[in-house]
Scaffold this motif. Sequence first.
Motif, mmCIF file in Angstrom:
data_model
loop_
_atom_site.group_PDB
_atom_site.id
_atom_site.type_symbol
_atom_site.label_atom_id
_atom_site.label_comp_id
_atom_site.label_asym_id
_atom_site.label_seq_id
_atom_site.Cartn_x
_atom_site.Cartn_y
_atom_site.Cartn_z
ATOM 1 N N CYS A 200 42.698 -15.635 97.184
ATOM 2 C CA CYS A 200 42.912 -15.577 98.629
ATOM 3 C C CYS A 200 43.796 -14.389 98.969
ATOM 4 C CB CYS A 200 43.489 -16.869 99.173
ATOM 5 S SG CYS A 200 45.006 -17.399 98.410
ATOM 6 N N GLU B 60 34.065 -23.127 93.921
ATOM 7 C CA GLU B 60 35.524 -23.250 93.940
ATOM 8 C C GLU B 60 36.213 -21.972 94.424
ATOM 9 O OE1 GLU B 60 37.294 -22.314 89.680
ATOM 10 O OE2 GLU B 60 35.705 -23.808 89.545
ATOM 11 N N LEU B 61 37.403 -22.154 94.951
ATOM 12 C CA LEU B 61 38.242 -21.047 95.396
ATOM 13 C C LEU B 61 38.705 -20.255 94.170
ATOM 14 C CD1 LEU B 61 39.853 -19.721 97.785
ATOM 15 C CD2 LEU B 61 41.713 -21.269 97.153
ATOM 16 N N GLY C 121 30.400 -18.446 94.060
ATOM 17 C CA GLY C 121 29.184 -18.898 94.716
ATOM 18 C C GLY C 121 28.031 -18.836 93.754
ATOM 19 N N HIS D 240 39.551 -15.922 102.123
ATOM 20 C CA HIS D 240 39.507 -16.525 100.797
ATOM 21 C C HIS D 240 38.275 -16.017 100.065
ATOM 22 C CE1 HIS D 240 42.008 -19.250 103.138
ATOM 23 N NE2 HIS D 240 42.549 -19.623 102.001
ATOM 24 N N LYS E 237 33.399 -13.574 99.840
ATOM 25 C CA LYS E 237 34.621 -13.316 100.601
ATOM 26 C C LYS E 237 34.406 -13.938 101.975
ATOM 27 C CE LYS E 237 37.682 -9.620 102.088
ATOM 28 N NZ LYS E 237 37.936 -8.167 102.017
ATOM 29 N N GLN E 238 35.182 -14.972 102.287
ATOM 30 C CA GLN E 238 34.983 -15.733 103.513
ATOM 31 C C GLN E 238 36.150 -15.464 104.465
ATOM 32 O OE1 GLN E 238 34.981 -20.213 103.543
ATOM 33 N NE2 GLN E 238 32.796 -19.797 103.752
ATOM 34 N N ASN F 181 30.788 -14.346 105.928
ATOM 35 C CA ASN F 181 30.742 -14.411 104.468
ATOM 36 C C ASN F 181 30.175 -13.102 103.944
ATOM 37 O OD1 ASN F 181 31.413 -17.345 104.099
ATOM 38 N ND2 ASN F 181 29.631 -17.505 105.422
ATOM 39 N N TYR G 46 35.543 -17.182 97.173
ATOM 40 C CA TYR G 46 35.010 -18.342 96.470
ATOM 41 C C TYR G 46 33.975 -17.901 95.450
ATOM 42 C CZ TYR G 46 37.042 -21.093 100.227
ATOM 43 O OH TYR G 46 37.924 -21.671 101.113
ATOM 44 N N ARG H 52 28.470 -22.368 98.199
ATOM 45 C CA ARG H 52 29.861 -22.049 97.909
ATOM 46 C C ARG H 52 30.403 -22.978 96.837
ATOM 47 N NH1 ARG H 52 34.535 -22.754 102.286
ATOM 48 N NH2 ARG H 52 34.749 -24.740 101.234
#
Length: 111
Positions: free
Chosen positions: A19, A15-16, A28, A24, A40-41, A90, A26, A13
Amino acid sequence: MEEESAPSVWWRRGELIGCGAFGHVYMGMNLDSEELLAVKQVLTRANSASKEKPQAHIRELEEEVNLLKNLSHPNIIRYLGTSRKEYTLNILLEFFPGGSTSSLRATRFIP
């Protein structure tokens, strides 16, 4: 959630990048191919403030994953797989730079 049939992806993972109401997204990286991906977490446990069980939300996630698994088109973001870790789901997707589709403005192409 049912066991996934897509091949597992070894990923990290980053950076964001966005959201929403339920999770959120991220940046990846697929550690095997070094390709970028979007993750997508989503938390799958009950919200500690409301103490509500997230059963309806989990059903919606299952429907989303099942839909993504069956889509195949050059103009649709590709589903790469899912992974779970304790209370986190995830959803691994192809990364496409440029933000969300809601942030894109329509332009007219004239050849």
